[in-house]
Scaffold this motif. Structure first.
Motif, PDB file in Angstrom:
ATOM      1  N   LYS A   1      24.205   1.751  44.078  1.00  9.25           N
ATOM      2  CA  LYS A   1      25.475   2.081  43.425  1.00  9.25           C
ATOM      3  C   LYS A   1      26.457   2.686  44.435  1.00  9.25           C
TER       4      LYS A   1
ATOM      5  N   ARG B   1      27.142  -7.340  44.804  1.00  9.75           N
ATOM      6  CA  ARG B   1      26.516  -7.399  43.480  1.00  9.75           C
ATOM      7  C   ARG B   1      25.042  -7.744  43.639  1.00  9.75           C
ATOM      8  N   ILE B   2      24.220  -6.941  43.025  1.00 10.77           N
ATOM      9  CA  ILE B   2      22.782  -7.245  43.049  1.00 10.77           C
ATOM     10  C   ILE B   2      22.497  -8.273  41.967  1.00 10.77           C
ATOM     11  N   GLU B   3      21.764  -9.308  42.333  1.00 10.01           N
ATOM     12  CA  GLU B   3      21.352 -10.293  41.334  1.00 10.01           C
ATOM     13  C   GLU B   3      19.906 -10.069  40.929  1.00 10.01           C
TER      14      GLU B   3
ATOM     15  N   ARG C   1      25.830 -15.521  49.139  1.00  8.37           N
ATOM     16  CA  ARG C   1      24.582 -15.069  48.523  1.00  8.37           C
ATOM     17  C   ARG C   1      23.545 -14.859  49.625  1.00  8.37           C
TER      18      ARG C   1
ATOM     19  N   ALA D   1      26.386 -16.470  39.946  1.00 11.57           N
ATOM     20  CA  ALA D   1      26.183 -15.172  40.610  1.00 11.57           C
ATOM     21  C   ALA D   1      26.665 -14.035  39.716  1.00 11.57           C
ATOM     22  N   ASN D   2      27.820 -14.241  39.089  1.00 16.90           N
ATOM     23  CA  ASN D   2      28.339 -13.203  38.188  1.00 16.90           C
ATOM     24  C   ASN D   2      27.389 -12.954  37.018  1.00 16.90           C
TER      25      ASN D   2
ATOM     26  N   ARG E   1      24.189 -13.598  36.891  1.00 17.97           N
ATOM     27  CA  ARG E   1      22.942 -12.958  37.364  1.00 17.97           C
ATOM     28  C   ARG E   1      23.166 -11.472  37.629  1.00 17.97           C
ATOM     29  N   HIS E   2      24.342 -11.167  38.153  1.00 19.84           N
ATOM     30  CA  HIS E   2      24.660  -9.754  38.389  1.00 19.84           C
ATOM     31  C   HIS E   2      24.778  -9.001  37.058  1.00 19.84           C
TER      32      HIS E   2
ATOM     33  N   TRP F   1      21.418  -8.171  35.843  1.00 17.37           N
ATOM     34  CA  TRP F   1      20.926  -6.991  36.568  1.00 17.37           C
ATOM     35  C   TRP F   1      21.546  -5.716  35.992  1.00 17.37           C
ATOM     36  N   GLN F   2      22.863  -5.752  35.736  1.00 15.59           N
ATOM     37  CA  GLN F   2      23.550  -4.574  35.197  1.00 15.59           C
ATOM     38  C   GLN F   2      22.996  -4.219  33.808  1.00 15.59           C
TER      39      GLN F   2
ATOM     40  N   ARG G   1      19.864  -2.479  34.166  1.00 12.68           N
ATOM     41  CA  ARG G   1      20.090  -1.087  34.561  1.00 12.68           C
ATOM     42  C   ARG G   1      20.385  -0.237  33.316  1.00 12.68           C
TER      43      ARG G   1
ATOM     44  N   ASP H   1      20.455   3.795  32.780  1.00 15.30           N
ATOM     45  CA  ASP H   1      21.589   4.113  33.654  1.00 15.30           C
ATOM     46  C   ASP H   1      22.885   3.632  32.991  1.00 15.30           C
TER      47      ASP H   1
ATOM     48  N   ASP I   1      25.873   4.541  33.864  1.00 14.86           N
ATOM     49  CA  ASP I   1      27.026   4.655  34.760  1.00 14.86           C
ATOM     50  C   ASP I   1      27.365   3.336  35.442  1.00 14.86           C
ATOM     51  N   VAL I   2      26.666   2.275  35.047  1.00 12.31           N
ATOM     52  CA  VAL I   2      26.953   0.998  35.707  1.00 12.31           C
ATOM     53  C   VAL I   2      28.336   0.503  35.299  1.00 12.31           C
TER      54      VAL I   2
ATOM     55  N   ASN J   1      32.942  -5.004  37.914  1.00  9.07           N
ATOM     56  CA  ASN J   1      34.295  -5.154  38.439  1.00  9.07           C
ATOM     57  C   ASN J   1      34.629  -6.626  38.611  1.00  9.07           C
ATOM     58  N   PHE J   2      35.870  -6.919  38.635  1.00 10.13           N
ATOM     59  CA  PHE J   2      36.384  -8.223  39.033  1.00 10.13           C
ATOM     60  C   PHE J   2      35.879  -9.380  38.172  1.00 10.13           C
ATOM     61  N   LEU J   3      35.666  -9.117  36.923  1.00 10.48           N
ATOM     62  CA  LEU J   3      35.327 -10.223  36.025  1.00 10.48           C
ATOM     63  C   LEU J   3      36.315 -10.244  34.857  1.00 10.48           C
TER      64      LEU J   3
END
Lengths: 176, 332
Positions: free
Chosen positions: A84, A99-101, A166, B93-94, B96-97, B100-101, B104, B109, B111-112, B115-117
């Protein structure tokens, strides 16, 4: 190496920007950064060949990732907290959008992307990835927090026609 | 260059004109892009168009990738490159991210941030903010309910079960677990008489005032609870029974000196005390049985104080903390 080194990295080389650039400040344009990187790369390639030039950039990126974390992030209690902080730092310094995937804790394998990357976003398609510096940078970042050596490989790049870079990271010695 | 048509190869004698061939190529590409099951472009004529095979192969890869994304197969590995597939990889990628979020968030968590979506980022971040607010309110209410369930509503002191929890925490704390401690049991003398003479509201006031005296008269680390009607139990960790006896005597003095006037009449209040030493925790650690046994001894000493004339302290006159219950037991 013969003789005493003159350029072992130190933050002293970054200098006192406020004092040194009272009018121009600490910002410059991406073009300048890329001009520096790709002219240096040109000369490295001419001198040592493409593969070795790529390896040298990887090593430089590794050093940068390590030093940046040492100075601005510090070791964290958890990997998640560290990620983070690194995400926030890369946005703050306008390096890219990390960004983590995927994060496989048991095998220490990571898949991550960097969008709007400083090194390559907007470059023409070249048919091969170019972000060797970023690969090393990410390896340095991961090793800083985990204390374990990582090998990082870029699998998608703006220069291969993709719209985000990536990277796959695995412990050194294991297949990325 | 890739995809360039070799016109000289198709304009040989007897072959259709370029316009017709171009039309067939366009149709093949169109079918590859639009039809659910395009037929392979295996006309002999099209086979001569250099680059068409690889173009159709790329379109097929694009179709497969698009369909996999539509099915939500985020691990689909697209091998081909180029701007269109690259853009789809960006979307992949977005997503998959975001996965991940979301993981989290599931792990706690909140506090995740995404951005940029675009609008999705706003909605996602607003969702986590709302969730955070809801959990904060839940935590606040849980703390409030815990507080209510731990405390006696009249005196604000711990109730018996909360006292047990706190006693376990204190006596196992590394600061106290190897040291002797003490229990003090206290009871307001002739409390029934106060209730009968001045009414229950006066009795409640007496309980509140005595509780207040005990609260301010003890050290920060001591804990006190309303054990029953007019009975109080005090745990003084890390001190001997002899020291606890002194504390009990000071509390008794404070109660005796307390001035309560109810509807114009003075209310005389005194309290009796029973003290018991608590030895350091043994191998078994803290058990409720350990606590109960020693509370019983403090209670027996309190009983002796009552029968000895009230307004006095019994127990703790032997300062040998290691002797524990025996020192301060009723037989002494």
């Amino acid at each position: 190496m013969a003789g005493e080194r003159q350029y072992e990295f130190s933050w002293d080389f970054i200098g006192d920007i406020a004092q040194g650039r009272p009018n121009l400040g600490n910002m410059t344009r991406i073009e300048v950064y890329r001009l520096f990187q790709y002219t240096l790369r040109d000369v490295l390639e001419q001198s040592y060949g493409t593969e070795e030039a790529d390896r040298l950039l990887y090593r430089a990126g590794f050093l940068a990732g390590t030093e940046l974390c040492k100075k601005f992030v510090g070791r964290c209690e958890s990997l998640e907290e560290f990620v983070k902080k690194v995400e926030a730092l890369l946005i703050d310094l306008k390096i890219g959008v990390l960004r983590i995937e995927e994060m496989q804790r048991d095998t220490a394998r990571f898949v991550l992307t960097v969008a709007e990357d400083l090194d390559c976003s907007g470059l023409p398609e070249a048919g091969h990835a170019v972000c060797n510096y970023d690969e090393g940078f990410i390896a340095g970042v991961l090793e800083f927090q985990t204390g374990r050596p990582f090998r990082v490989r870029e699998v998608d790049c703006w220069c291969t026609g993709d719209r985000t870079c990536r990277f796959e990271a695995a412990l050194a010695g294991e297949t990325v | 260059m890739k995809g360039e048509f070799r016109s000289e190869s198709v304009e040989r004698e007897g072959s259709p004109p370029s316009a017709e061939l171009a039309g067939r190529v366009v149709r093949a590409v169109e079918e590859a892009l639009k039809l659910p099951h395009p037929a392979p472009a295996d006309e002999a004529l099209l086979r001569d168009v250099e680059g068409l095979d690889s173009l159709l192969e790329e379109i097929a890869a694009l179709r497969e990738f698009s369909l996999a994304m539509a099915r939500g197969e985020l691990d689909y590995g697209a091998r081909h490159r180029g701007v269109v597939i690259g853009a789809l990889k960006g979307l992949q990628a977005n997503l998959r991210h975001l996965t991940w979020q979301a993981q989290r968030i599931a792990s706690g968590d909140l506090d995740v941030r995404v951005n940029f979506l675009g609008q999705f980022s706003e909605a996602f971040n607003s969702m986590t903010d709302q969730l955070k607010g809801t959990l904060r309110e839940k935590d606040r209410l849980a703390a409030r309910y815990k507080d209510l369930s731990d405390h006696d509503p009249l005196t604000g002191l711990y109730n018996r079960s909360a006292f047990q929890e706190e006693a376990a925490r204190l006596l196992t704390d590394e600061l106290f677990r190897e040291r002797s401690s003490a229990l003090i049991m206290s009871d307001i003398d002739h409390f029934k008489r106060i209730n009968d003479s001045f009414g229950h509201q006066c009795g409640d006031e007496v309980l509140r005032r005595v509780s207040g005296l005990y609260r301010v008269g003890l050290r920060q680390e001591d804990i006190v609870c309303r054990y029953g009607g007019e009975e109080f139990l005090i745990l003084a960790p890390g001190i001997s029974a002899g020291v606890a006896r002194g504390i009990a005597q000071r509390l008794g003095d404070a109660v005796r000196e307390m001035r309560i006037v109810w509807e114009g009449s003075p209310v005389a209040v005194t309290a009796s005390f029973g003290v018991c030493a608590l030895p350091p925790l043994g191998q078994d650690g803290f058990t409720l049985r350990f606590l109960r046994e020693h509370v019983q001894i403090a209670d027996l000493n309190l009983y002796r104080a009552k029968h000895g004339g009230r307004d006095q302290v019994v127990g703790g006159d032997c300062d040998d903390a290691d002797a524990g219950a025996e020192c301060c037991g009723p037989e002494n």
